[in-house]
Design an enzyme around this catalytic site. Structure first.
Site, PDB file in Angstrom:
ATOM      1  N   SER A   1       0.855  -1.180   0.000  1.00 19.46           N
ATOM      2  CA  SER A   1       0.000   0.000   0.000  1.00 19.46           C
ATOM      3  C   SER A   1       0.888   1.227   0.000  1.00 19.46           C
ATOM      4  CB  SER A   1      -0.887   0.015   1.249  1.00 19.46           C
ATOM      5  OG  SER A   1      -1.577   1.253   1.376  1.00 19.46           O
TER       6      SER A   1
ATOM      7  N   TYR B   1      -2.391   0.542  10.615  1.00 20.84           N
ATOM      8  CA  TYR B   1      -2.298   0.052   9.240  1.00 20.84           C
ATOM      9  C   TYR B   1      -0.981   0.475   8.589  1.00 20.84           C
ATOM     10  CZ  TYR B   1      -3.702  -0.934   4.414  1.00 20.84           C
ATOM     11  OH  TYR B   1      -3.782  -1.410   3.131  1.00 20.84           O
TER      12      TYR B   1
END
Length: 249
Positions: free
Chosen positions: A132, A145
């Protein structure tokens, strides 16, 4: 054109399901692996070349069962993972962080360990990890995250060094804003309104098929070509905190 076996984790929805379909279309025999077997069975029935296998990347016995059923693997797409919560570090829930690290980081490590021997057989293999942009930048409310995805990026880079000279390529595909049916909904704990607001006013966020296309590109390059890192964002997104919106509704 037969390209060998591709294993895709987290294949029951979103990027994983799209990648399974795309790799099957590219000529791979795809092992679609995830926890939700009903969805996997639907995926396998939707087109030829896809086989459903139940897998929980946080359970060593489940991973071992997958590895025991495979011999020669051309591609491993470590896609399982996700985000939970938007609390600040000060208000973070440790159980959420633990779950994110278990699936995003340790899941990648354990599945890679188990399947590496099969990836080295034959003509060699290719490990792809769905990372990501959160693994390369940080933003408020994303500590759990972003820390997990930063760890994923470190694992990928370390693995590439350690496998140098062996017939296994290593790639990270790092998406920005991707509108899938579940990612934001899970992150916002089932709050549909909050999940939909993430994409409000964004003319064209990425789709799961866009990321599947990037993964397919990387794994179909000639064997001597390694795409180390592919960062892909929608045109509207310059950074996690800067997204052009036509409306705030």
């Amino acid at each position: 054109m037969a390209r060998g076996t591709a294993v895709v984790t987290g294949a029951s929805s979103g990027i994983g399901a799209a990648t399974a379909r795309r790799l099957a279309a590219e000529g791979f025999d795809v092992v679609a692996a995830a926890r939700r077997r009903d969805r996997l069975d639907e995926l396998a029935a939707s087109m030829p070349g896809i086989r459903a296998v139940t897998l929980d990347v946080t359970h060593p016995a489940s991973i071992a069962a997958l590895a025991a059923d495979l011999d020669d693997i051309a591609v491993l797409v470590n896609n399982a993972g996700g985000a939970i919560g938007t609390e600040s570090v000060a208000d973070a829930r440790p159980d959420d962080w633990r779950a994110m690290w278990e699936s995003n980081v340790l899941g990648v490590v354990q599945v890679t360990q188990a399947l590496l021997p099969a990836l080295e057989r034959g003509a060699g293999g290719h490990i792809v990890v769905t990372g990501s942009i959160a693994g390369h930048l940080v933003y408020e409310g994303g500590g759990g995250y972003t820390s997990a995805k930063h760890a994923v990026a470190a694992v990928v880079e370390t693995l590439r060094l350690e496998l140098n000279g062996r017939p296994v390529r290593v790639t990270e595909v790092a998406p920005g804003m991707v509108a899938t049916e579940e990612f934001s909904l899970v992150r916002y704990r089932g709050d549909r309104a909050a999940a939909d607001k993430v994409y409000a006013g964004v003319e064209a966020p990425l789709t799961a098929d866009d990321i599947a296309d990037c993964i397919a590109f990387a794994v179909t390059r000639p064997a001597h070509v390694n795409v180390d890192l592919l960062v892909v964002k929608p045109l509207a997104q310059a950074a996690p905190h800067k997204v052009h919106r036509t409306t705030t509704a």
